[in-house]
Scaffold this active site. Structure first.
Site, PDB file in Angstrom:
ATOM      1  N   HIS A   1       0.733  -0.790  -0.433  1.00 45.89           N
ATOM      2  CA  HIS A   1       0.170   0.001   0.395  1.00 45.89           C
ATOM      3  C   HIS A   1       0.861   0.914   0.298  1.00 45.89           C
ATOM      4  O   HIS A   1       0.640   2.337  -0.708  1.00 45.89           O
ATOM      5  CB  HIS A   1      -1.060   0.298   1.496  1.00 45.89           C
ATOM      6  CG  HIS A   1      -1.178   1.069   1.031  1.00 45.89           C
ATOM      7  ND1 HIS A   1      -2.229   1.816   0.772  1.00 45.89           N
ATOM      8  CD2 HIS A   1      -1.389   2.638   2.826  1.00 45.89           C
ATOM      9  CE1 HIS A   1      -2.646   3.166   1.430  1.00 45.89           C
ATOM     10  NE2 HIS A   1      -2.182   3.280   2.190  1.00 45.89           N
TER      11      HIS A   1
ATOM     12  N   ASP B   1       6.800  22.529 -25.874  1.00 47.86           N
ATOM     13  CA  ASP B   1       7.556  21.128 -25.678  1.00 47.86           C
ATOM     14  C   ASP B   1       7.921  21.289 -24.072  1.00 47.86           C
ATOM     15  O   ASP B   1       8.932  21.950 -23.918  1.00 47.86           O
ATOM     16  CB  ASP B   1       7.588  19.914 -26.405  1.00 47.86           C
ATOM     17  CG  ASP B   1       7.198  18.541 -26.228  1.00 47.86           C
ATOM     18  OD1 ASP B   1       6.879  18.299 -24.612  1.00 47.86           O
ATOM     19  OD2 ASP B   1       6.227  17.909 -26.594  1.00 47.86           O
TER      20      ASP B   1
ATOM     21  N   TRP C   1       7.633  -0.004   4.211  1.00 44.84           N
ATOM     22  CA  TRP C   1       8.282   0.288   2.639  1.00 44.84           C
ATOM     23  C   TRP C   1       9.628   1.255   2.919  1.00 44.84           C
ATOM     24  O   TRP C   1      10.213   1.842   2.456  1.00 44.84           O
ATOM     25  CB  TRP C   1       7.140   1.502   2.264  1.00 44.84           C
ATOM     26  CG  TRP C   1       7.335   3.519   2.632  1.00 44.84           C
ATOM     27  CD1 TRP C   1       7.033   3.414   4.194  1.00 44.84           C
ATOM     28  CD2 TRP C   1       7.966   4.337   2.167  1.00 44.84           C
ATOM     29  NE1 TRP C   1       7.729   4.282   4.530  1.00 44.84           N
ATOM     30  CE2 TRP C   1       7.947   4.671   3.427  1.00 44.84           C
ATOM     31  CE3 TRP C   1       8.390   4.578   1.595  1.00 44.84           C
ATOM     32  CZ2 TRP C   1       8.192   6.421   3.369  1.00 44.84           C
ATOM     33  CZ3 TRP C   1       9.116   5.844   1.400  1.00 44.84           C
ATOM     34  CH2 TRP C   1       9.008   7.062   2.725  1.00 44.84           C
TER      35      TRP C   1
ATOM     36  N   SER D   1      14.118   6.538 -13.172  1.00 47.07           N
ATOM     37  CA  SER D   1      12.636   7.094 -13.702  1.00 47.07           C
ATOM     38  C   SER D   1      12.727   8.594 -12.944  1.00 47.07           C
ATOM     39  O   SER D   1      12.124   9.486 -14.030  1.00 47.07           O
ATOM     40  CB  SER D   1      10.549   6.517 -13.983  1.00 47.07           C
ATOM     41  OG  SER D   1       9.834   7.585 -13.938  1.00 47.07           O
ATOM     42  N   SER D   2      12.515   8.660 -12.114  1.00 42.88           N
ATOM     43  CA  SER D   2      12.560   9.375 -11.672  1.00 42.88           C
ATOM     44  C   SER D   2      13.056  11.061 -11.734  1.00 42.88           C
ATOM     45  O   SER D   2      13.192  12.280 -11.871  1.00 42.88           O
ATOM     46  CB  SER D   2      12.358   9.752 -10.118  1.00 42.88           C
ATOM     47  OG  SER D   2      11.277   8.887  -9.675  1.00 42.88           O
TER      48      SER D   2
ATOM     49  N   HIS E   1      13.141  11.212   3.991  1.00 38.34           N
ATOM     50  CA  HIS E   1      12.780  12.670   4.731  1.00 38.34           C
ATOM     51  C   HIS E   1      12.935  13.633   3.107  1.00 38.34           C
ATOM     52  O   HIS E   1      11.755  14.324   2.906  1.00 38.34           O
ATOM     53  CB  HIS E   1      13.391  13.643   5.895  1.00 38.34           C
ATOM     54  CG  HIS E   1      12.428  14.335   6.144  1.00 38.34           C
ATOM     55  ND1 HIS E   1      11.455  14.366   7.296  1.00 38.34           N
ATOM     56  CD2 HIS E   1      12.427  15.217   6.306  1.00 38.34           C
ATOM     57  CE1 HIS E   1      10.437  14.896   7.269  1.00 38.34           C
ATOM     58  NE2 HIS E   1      11.058  16.322   6.872  1.00 38.34           N
TER      59      HIS E   1
ATOM     60  N   GLU F   1      12.343  13.120   0.763  1.00 34.83           N
ATOM     61  CA  GLU F   1      10.874  12.289  -0.041  1.00 34.83           C
ATOM     62  C   GLU F   1       9.864  12.201  -0.164  1.00 34.83           C
ATOM     63  O   GLU F   1       8.711  12.593  -0.630  1.00 34.83           O
ATOM     64  CB  GLU F   1      11.526  10.848  -0.211  1.00 34.83           C
ATOM     65  CG  GLU F   1       9.956  10.109  -0.987  1.00 34.83           C
ATOM     66  CD  GLU F   1       9.959   9.693  -1.975  1.00 34.83           C
ATOM     67  OE1 GLU F   1      10.946  10.080  -3.031  1.00 34.83           O
ATOM     68  OE2 GLU F   1       8.576   9.513  -2.766  1.00 34.83           O
TER      69      GLU F   1
ATOM     70  N   TYR G   1       9.028  15.367   0.828  1.00 35.27           N
ATOM     71  CA  TYR G   1       8.933  17.294   0.767  1.00 35.27           C
ATOM     72  C   TYR G   1       8.875  16.731  -1.111  1.00 35.27           C
ATOM     73  O   TYR G   1       8.048  17.789  -1.580  1.00 35.27           O
ATOM     74  CB  TYR G   1       9.952  17.625   0.749  1.00 35.27           C
ATOM     75  CG  TYR G   1      10.178  17.978   2.625  1.00 35.27           C
ATOM     76  CD1 TYR G   1       8.778  17.567   3.447  1.00 35.27           C
ATOM     77  CD2 TYR G   1      10.652  18.858   3.087  1.00 35.27           C
ATOM     78  CE1 TYR G   1       8.892  17.367   4.699  1.00 35.27           C
ATOM     79  CE2 TYR G   1      10.533  19.552   4.435  1.00 35.27           C
ATOM     80  CZ  TYR G   1      10.043  18.514   5.109  1.00 35.27           C
ATOM     81  OH  TYR G   1       9.921  18.446   7.234  1.00 35.27           O
TER      82      TYR G   1
ATOM     83  N   SER H   1      -0.816  27.478  -4.343  1.00 36.62           N
ATOM     84  CA  SER H   1      -0.595  28.526  -4.936  1.00 36.62           C
ATOM     85  C   SER H   1      -1.152  29.540  -5.935  1.00 36.62           C
ATOM     86  O   SER H   1      -0.979  30.247  -6.252  1.00 36.62           O
ATOM     87  CB  SER H   1       0.965  28.978  -4.523  1.00 36.62           C
ATOM     88  OG  SER H   1       1.429  28.243  -3.377  1.00 36.62           O
TER      89      SER H   1
ATOM     90  N   HIS I   1      15.457  11.584  12.441  1.00 35.44           N
ATOM     91  CA  HIS I   1      14.329  12.460  13.119  1.00 35.44           C
ATOM     92  C   HIS I   1      13.097  11.588  13.381  1.00 35.44           C
ATOM     93  O   HIS I   1      11.550  10.845  14.373  1.00 35.44           O
ATOM     94  CB  HIS I   1      13.202  14.305  13.563  1.00 35.44           C
ATOM     95  CG  HIS I   1      12.526  14.439  11.732  1.00 35.44           C
ATOM     96  ND1 HIS I   1      12.874  15.612  11.402  1.00 35.44           N
ATOM     97  CD2 HIS I   1      12.184  13.472  10.798  1.00 35.44           C
ATOM     98  CE1 HIS I   1      11.890  15.304  10.348  1.00 35.44           C
ATOM     99  NE2 HIS I   1      11.835  14.204  10.195  1.00 35.44           N
ATOM    100  N   HIS I   2      12.935  10.799  12.031  1.00 37.77           N
ATOM    101  CA  HIS I   2      12.841   8.929  12.183  1.00 37.77           C
ATOM    102  C   HIS I   2      13.246   8.190  12.916  1.00 37.77           C
ATOM    103  O   HIS I   2      12.874   7.402  12.842  1.00 37.77           O
ATOM    104  CB  HIS I   2      12.486   9.147  10.971  1.00 37.77           C
ATOM    105  CG  HIS I   2      12.200  10.133   9.858  1.00 37.77           C
ATOM    106  ND1 HIS I   2      11.046   9.813  10.033  1.00 37.77           N
ATOM    107  CD2 HIS I   2      12.614  10.638   9.827  1.00 37.77           C
ATOM    108  CE1 HIS I   2      10.246  10.282   8.613  1.00 37.77           C
ATOM    109  NE2 HIS I   2      11.334  11.189   8.390  1.00 37.77           N
TER     110      HIS I   2
ATOM    111  N   THR J   1       7.056  26.475   6.796  1.00 41.55           N
ATOM    112  CA  THR J   1       5.530  25.746   6.583  1.00 41.55           C
ATOM    113  C   THR J   1       4.843  26.805   6.872  1.00 41.55           C
ATOM    114  O   THR J   1       3.804  27.096   6.538  1.00 41.55           O
ATOM    115  CB  THR J   1       5.897  24.997   7.409  1.00 41.55           C
ATOM    116  OG1 THR J   1       6.900  24.023   7.184  1.00 41.55           O
ATOM    117  CG2 THR J   1       4.725  24.021   6.733  1.00 41.55           C
TER     118      THR J   1
ATOM    119  N   LYS K   1       4.236  30.056   4.782  1.00 37.86           N
ATOM    120  CA  LYS K   1       3.370  29.780   3.240  1.00 37.86           C
ATOM    121  C   LYS K   1       1.647  29.382   4.306  1.00 37.86           C
ATOM    122  O   LYS K   1       0.897  30.345   2.993  1.00 37.86           O
ATOM    123  CB  LYS K   1       4.086  27.582   3.090  1.00 37.86           C
ATOM    124  CG  LYS K   1       5.049  27.544   2.156  1.00 37.86           C
ATOM    125  CD  LYS K   1       5.478  26.979   1.454  1.00 37.86           C
ATOM    126  CE  LYS K   1       4.743  27.205   0.516  1.00 37.86           C
ATOM    127  NZ  LYS K   1       5.692  27.687  -0.729  1.00 37.86           N
TER     128      LYS K   1
ATOM    129  N   ARG L   1       1.640   1.067  15.280  1.00 40.06           N
ATOM    130  CA  ARG L   1       1.259   1.044  14.065  1.00 40.06           C
ATOM    131  C   ARG L   1       1.412  -0.582  13.901  1.00 40.06           C
ATOM    132  O   ARG L   1       2.476  -1.306  14.146  1.00 40.06           O
ATOM    133  CB  ARG L   1       2.011   2.095  13.420  1.00 40.06           C
ATOM    134  CG  ARG L   1       3.100   1.750  13.188  1.00 40.06           C
ATOM    135  CD  ARG L   1       4.116   3.191  12.566  1.00 40.06           C
ATOM    136  NE  ARG L   1       3.708   3.426  11.421  1.00 40.06           N
ATOM    137  CZ  ARG L   1       4.805   3.254  10.584  1.00 40.06           C
ATOM    138  NH1 ARG L   1       5.852   4.618  11.503  1.00 40.06           N
ATOM    139  NH2 ARG L   1       4.981   3.404   8.900  1.00 40.06           N
TER     140      ARG L   1
END
Lengths: 373, 533
Positions: B83, B112, B148, B175-176, B259, B261, B263, B274, B308-309, B334, B337, B456
């Protein structure tokens, strides 16, 4: 009138709250240690800061939605920058954060200070049970999900979880600790990562194979405190609870003495000759709490994932090879039970697997014949 | 650049029909057109969103009540792992890439993307990657089940699917990276005359920063998973203490990627929001340059907060404190914004079409995720929150009513431009309300579950957690089935309806070049570069 209505609304809320409190909790526990209270206080401070900022932010958005809409004839203003404002809403949050960082630092330093401990407990995470070693006492045992929960949690067991006492949060042998002592915990993992968490103590700590991590607690209150593994550790990650029983010093000492004499008796017992019936009875309970989760209570396994024990080449082949698989594990899925089961349990479970679950080998192995750890 | 484009035009003006789309299926295989590729990305994303969503419903079905009713715990772990992988790499990232492909050339006045053939390849790697990932479900030992994050040593217990999972990550990473190179090249080289960097629409800016993040961290992730591969098959011990390695090293490498990622999953959302709020508030974006700087700050900070993870792995106290302070800092840009969005709405003349509804819900609910994020940055408190349903609630608040809402807002906002037809506004609003209410019913109670002590990634739980889990499951099913309505609305708009004007939204032509092209735009967007004042 308006005031009255407010009061009524408040009463209604309080009533709902009371109702809710009966079954479940909404907030972090205050716990039973100095650390858990400190953490709870930090949590409440940052929570209320968020609430205050939230009221401001959501208030502004809702006010704007209500009033600055075209349908009400609002005409768009043209402003699109204001350096002063930008500085204000950069600096104020920064100051709030500094205000939060100071107490957080103080608490973290306290949490890390494991010096001057009165005793040390070594906790080792296994797939899927806990091992507790009282390093000052030479006491050492495993703690596993209790049999009632284990039966009820099998897929499609039909047993209602609510009918089981402390479903999934009960173990066969709890960790007994004294109150009002600074207890140092050292953690390590035997196979994969686990994490040891009892919310009432105020923290959790990962158990890492090959490394030692530390934490401490000084439990101020007698009682039973429950927790769970919190780092994904495989199939039965959800089924390795933690139970801590805190007792006053004198009762704790008595419990230690009792455990030591029971341990000595069991060790002596393991050298005698066991009858087939004894081994089968013991083997059944050992099978149910250690094997049935994967190989199923019937021994049929899970097609495509877990091999069957019924009529399997291992359980119907030479007994030495059968024992070898149980002692040392096999492949990625089958754990080694060399350390986690006693010689009596090993002999019993091998004997049981060969003479039940559709197998009829009519042979047995004695605990004294097993040279495990 | 513009001069050569002009001469090119003069010579080939009468050949233009030859450059229209080819016919049939091969059009999509061979295409180098940014709109075709954008469409392919978004259709893929929608399919993966439904597959990943179906897996979420398997999870929520099992968690509806205590006890194991439907699935095996091992399969449950496969579902949580797939998932997440599918939603992150299959649904959200390709959707943003699709929107970038469609909109960036149009928004900067280019014909293009800069590298059209590379563009074709970066899309066509994806279906192979996803088929390979999905095929792991049918392998001996099942799909990957270690989460994951793929933490060792647990992930090394994966069966035959292990190398396929790693190779999927390699393919998606390639690809990315190619898509990111393409976007940066396009934006730096193909802007219309007068389109200076500080005039770029915010969506383009946020994507440029996202693309830099992708190029920086994807190779780290690819390297880390390759080290897993050699640990399992070639006897190395990068993450095995018995051979001199360290399992926690993997976590540092993973989160150095992970991390930034997260963002990568949210910055383009900031861009979309925006774009939308100024259009429907009929006011220019408040604090454009501070928005750009805030986004860049968030991008930079994302590289220095990863541990921090890992507050519970037993880092030295100095590390623990450093990562606490650095993480808290992210709240500042943040917050800037959010305040800028509110100031854009303030004293505007707002209307509330579906894109605006989703955008406002985004601001409110993303802020909710921001609050819990701030709470978790406090490391001592995180020792309680870590790996509980509190974090599950947090990241779903930033990813579902965050990223996914921004994608839905963007879809409704640009759909009339893409198809040339207005979507059904009444159904759009219905979809909004169903989605917004159900997303909160699903994820809000999870805050309580986490604080009350529910870990979890568990397939079954103690009975005191039953009420909120039941709520959460009901919400999840309503949310899931509401998305069928979303698909219906899109198909309906593709097939016809009220013709959209070029401007689509009242006064929108002041808010971006895309509203100056016809709806739908011609096959090649800006043949003649516009001049931007």
């Amino acid at each position: 009138m308006r005031k009255l209505r407010l009061w009524l609304a408040g009463l209604g809320l309080a009533f709902l709250w009371g109702q809710a409190e009966a079954d479940y909790t909404l907030n972090l526990t205050e716990g039973v240690t100095e650390l858990s209270r400190d953490v709870h206080d930090l949590h409440m401070v940052i929570f209320w800061i968020c609430v205050a900022i939230g009221v401001l932010v959501y208030g502004l958005i809702i006010y704007s939605i209500a009033n600055h809409r075209k349908s009400k004839g609002a005409i768009a203003a043209d402003f699109h920058e204001n350096t002063k404002l930008e500085i204000v809403w950069t600096v104020i949050p920064f100051l709030i954060l500094i205000g939060m960082a100071i107490p957080a630092t103080r608490v973290m330093i306290k949490i890390y200070d494991t010096s001057g401990a009165d005793m040390t407990i070594k906790v080792t995470g296994y797939q899927w049970k806990w091992r507790y070693e009282y390093l000052d006492e030479g006491l050492d045992f495993f703690s596993t999900l209790d049999a009632d929960s284990n039966r009820a949690r099998q897929t499609g067991s039909g047993i209602r979880p609510a009918s089981v006492d402390n479903y999934l949060l009960n173990v066969d042998k709890p960790l007994v600790l004294p109150t009002h002592k600074k207890i140092r915990f050292v953690f390590t993992g035997a196979d994969v990562l686990h994490s040891w968490w009892v919310p009432a103590l105020g923290w959790k700590k990962d158990t890492i194979p090959g490394f030692i991590t530390e934490a401490w607690a000084n439990i101020e209150q007698e009682g039973t405190f429950r927790g769970q593994c919190t780092e994904l550790c495989g199939r039965d990650h959800g089924f390795m609870p933690i139970v801590v029983v805190a007792k006053p010093e004198s009762e704790y000492r008595a419990w230690i003495a009792e455990q030591k004499s029971a341990g000595a008796a069991a060790k002596a017992d393991a050298t005698r000759e066991f009858s087939m019936d004894e081994l089968m009875a013991r083997g059944k309970t050992t099978y149910e709490s250690n094997c049935a989760a994967c190989h199923q209570a019937t021994g049929e396994g899970i097609p495509g994932m877990v091999p069957a024990i019924s009529n399997s080449p291992v359980a119907t082949g030479p007994i030495a090879q059968h024992l070898d698989v149980v002692l040392n594990g096999k492949g990625a899925m089958m754990p080694a039970f060399r350390e986690t089961l006693s010689p009596v349990e090993l002999a019993a479970v091998v004997t049981y697997q060969r003479n039940a679950l559709g197998n009829g080998m009519a042979d047995m192995i004695q605990p004294s014949a097993i040279k495990s750890n | 650049m513009s001069a050569s484009a002009a001469t090119h035009d003069d010579h080939h003006d009468d050949h233009h029909d030859d450059h229209g789309p080819a016919k049939g299926f091969m059009r999509w295989v061979y295409t180098t057109n940014h709109k075709d590729i954008g469409t392919l990305y978004m259709i893929t994303s929608l399919i993966m969103f439904m597959i990943g969503g179906a897996m979420a419903l398997v999870i929520r079905l099992e968690l509806f009540e205590p006890g194991m009713q439907y699935v095996d715990p091992g399969f449950f772990n496969q579902m949580t792992t797939l998932h997440a992988l599918i939603m992150v790499f299959g649904a959200v990232m390709p959707a943003f890439a699709g929107m970038a492909n469609w909109m960036i050339p149009i928004m900067i006045g280019a014909p293009d993307m800069a590298l059209p053939r590379l563009n074709n390849w970066s899309f066509w790697l994806l279906p192979f990657g996803f088929v390979m990932l999905a095929s792991t479900l049918f392998m001996e030992g099942g799909a990957p089940a270690a989460g994951w994050t793929l933490y060792p040593p647990l992930v090394l217990q994966t069966g035959d699917s292990f190398p396929f999972t790693i190779f999927t990550i390699h393919i998606l990473g390639i690809s990315s990276i190619m898509a990111a190179i393409n976007i940066i090249t396009t934006v730096l080289n193909m802007r219309a005359p007068g389109m200076t960097m500080m005039k770029l629409p915010l969506f383009v800016w946020t994507w440029v920063i996202t693309a830099f993040l992708l190029i920086a961290v994807m190779p780290v992730f690819a390297g880390a998973v390759t080290m897993l591969l050699t640990d399992k098959y070639f006897g190395t011990s990068f993450f095995n203490a018995a051979g001199g390695g360290d399992p926690v090293l993997y976590q540092h490498l993973f989160w150095f990627f992970g991390h930034p990622e997260v963002y990568i999953l949210i910055l383009p959302s900031f861009g979309i929001i925006s774009q939308i709020i100024p259009t429907f508030a009929r006011k220019p974006l408040f604090g454009y340059s501070s928005m750009v700087y805030a986004t860049a700050s968030i991008g930079l900070l994302s590289f220095v907060v990863w541990a921090h993870h890992q507050y519970t792995v037993g880092m030295p106290i100095a590390g623990e404190l450093y990562f606490t302070y650095a993480t808290m800092l992210i709240a500042v840009p943040t917050g800037v914004k959010v305040f800028n969005w509110i100031s854009t709405m303030w004293r505007g003349s707002m209307t509330f079409e579906t894109p605006m509804l989703f955008a406002i819900a985004f601001v409110m609910l993303f802020t909710m995720g921001g609050f819990t994020g701030l709470m978790m940055s406090i490391s001592p408190a995180d020792l309680q929150y870590h790996d509980t349903y509190f974090i599950v609630a947090h990241f779903h608040y930033v990813l579902v009513p965050g990223s996914v809402f921004a994608l839905m807002a963007g879809t409704y906002y640009w759909l009339p431009k893409w198809t040339g037809y207005m979507y059904d506004e009444r159904l759009g609003k219905l979809h909004f309300w169903l989605t917004t209410i159900s997303v909160n019913v699903t994820f809000f109670p999870q805050h309580f579950l986490g604080l009350a002590g529910m870990p979890r990634r568990i397939p079954d739980y103690a009975v005191q957690f039953a009420e909120f889990n039941a709520w959460s499951s009901v919400g999840a099913f309503v949310f899931g089935f509401s998305q069928l309505l979303f698909i219906y609305i899109i198909i309906k708009a593709v097939r016809g309806g009220q013709k959209a004007t070029d401007e689509v939204w009242e006064g929108a032509s002041e808010h971006g070049l895309e509203w100056q092209l016809p709806s739908p735009p011609p096959y090649h967007s800006w043949i003649t570069a516009p001049f931007v004042k």
